[in-house]
Design an enzyme around this catalytic site. Structure first.
Site, short mmCIF file in Angstrom:
data_model
loop_
_atom_site.label_atom_id
_atom_site.label_comp_id
_atom_site.label_asym_id
_atom_site.label_seq_id
_atom_site.Cartn_x
_atom_site.Cartn_y
_atom_site.Cartn_z
CG LEU A 1 -1.83 1.20 1.44
CD1 LEU A 1 -2.72 1.40 0.24
CD2 LEU A 1 -2.64 1.03 2.70
CD GLU B 1 -1.77 4.67 -3.13
OE1 GLU B 1 -2.79 3.98 -2.96
OE2 GLU B 1 -1.06 5.13 -2.19
CD GLN C 1 -7.44 -0.68 -3.21
OE1 GLN C 1 -7.76 0.14 -2.34
NE2 GLN C 1 -7.35 -1.97 -2.97
CG HIS D 1 -13.12 6.82 -2.49
ND1 HIS D 1 -12.96 7.51 -1.31
CD2 HIS D 1 -12.67 5.57 -2.26
CE1 HIS D 1 -12.41 6.71 -0.39
NE2 HIS D 1 -12.23 5.53 -0.95
#
Length: 326
Positions: free
Chosen positions: A58, A60, A82, A129
């Protein structure tokens, strides 16, 4: 011909690329055993093994940084984030390194890599998101930016992006991942980067859009045609960089009126660039100023009000009335 969703088309494109080219690999969070958060990489690790479909930590910045090194040394990594909202951690790697490899080395090295992942609102998720970040990357020379709005285009554009010698940021509209379906060939095909698509032809007004709002534009255009006799041309840019100036300008010269529609916030959104190009090359053909229907200049809102924040049919109809009666 089989009917597929965007997720299925994206999965199929990666499967074909992995089969055809041993230098292609997929990497990202949970892309292996779990098949990604939206199952876009489902069963790829099972078919091609852990060395070509790689579950990463995890981090990026580490994922994208590793992909740059792989790409500069002969591999063609496909990085799944994601959610595209998590790309902030990798901005240095992507914009300072990947985008400049060809220029910095005088063409000795390139970075043939794809950064892909879901973006956009309308699914009642949280702000990071759902944000639309495309203008960050259209403003970065050396990157190509692609946003499909249909399963057929998603497959063909992704295969073209994987084959491209430069880094491509590939935004996948989350809202229409599974809600939009159409016939998609099983075999490989590519759609050239930098070529827009005329979704609906018209004579009175041009709507330029990309991603999920294309479907709102098309639906609204069909409603205007049937109820009011207004002929609207809808253009799906598909690729923001390279930008298909010719298709947009030819449409504007025909209709004389333009609306640009996108989910990103208004200020410095890519719609401003579209409007500027139109002013530079088709000003004397315009019957009204270029109108923009966009997200508002705020952080992405709570789910309870996101429909009013995002471009929608009512806001588009008001814009249509404004440009037609200027």
């Amino acid at each position: 011909m089989p009917v597929k969703t965007i997720v299925q088309a994206v999965n199929e494109a990666m499967e074909i690329a992995l089969e055809q080219d041993p230098s292609v690999m997929v990497m990202g969070l949970d892309v292996g055993t779990n098949g990604g958060v939206f199952r876009a990489t489902e069963q790829l690790q099972e078919k091609f093994g852990e060395h070509r479909v790689v579950d990463t930590p995890l981090a990026e910045s580490g994922i994208v940084g590793t992909a740059i090194g792989l790409a500069a040394n002969g591999m063609k990594p496909i990085v799944e984030l994601q959610f595209m909202g998590f790309i902030y951690s990798a901005m240095d790697q992507l914009c300072s390194q990947a985008a400049r490899v060809r220029f910095r080395t005088g063409g000795r090295f390139t970075a043939p890599m794809v950064i892909r992942g879901p973006f956009g609102g309308g699914v009642h998720a949280l702000e990071l998101h759902c944000d639309s970040y495309e203008s960050f990357f259209t403003h970065t020379p050396g990157l190509k930016v692609v946003i499909p709005s249909s399963p057929y285009d998603a497959k063909g554009l992704l295969l073209a992006a994987i084959q491209d010698p430069d880094p491509v940021v590939f935004f996948e509209p989350m809202k229409i991942y599974r809600s939009v379906k159409e016939e998609v060939p099983d075999e490989a095909y590519t759609i050239p980067l930098g070529k827009a698509k005329i979704v609906k032809e018209g004579e009175d007004l041009t709507i330029v859009s990309w991603g999920a709002p294309v479907h709102i534009a098309k639906k609204t255009a069909e409603k205007l045609q049937s109820e009011k006799g207004v002929s609207v041309e809808v253009i799906d840019l598909r690729t923001l960089v390279p930008f298909d100036t010719e298709t947009v300008i030819n449409s504007v010269r025909k209709t004389g009126r333009v609306i640009v529609m996108h989910e990103a916030v208004k200020t410095s959104g890519f719609g401003a660039e579209v409007a500027s190009r139109i002013m530079e090359e088709a000003f004397l053909y315009l019957e009204s100023p270029v109108e923009r229907v966009t997200g508002f200049d705020t952080p992405y809102p709570f789910p309870q009000v996101e429909h009013e924040w995002m471009p929608n049919e009512n806001r588009l109809l008001r814009a249509v009335d404004k440009v037609l009666h200027y």
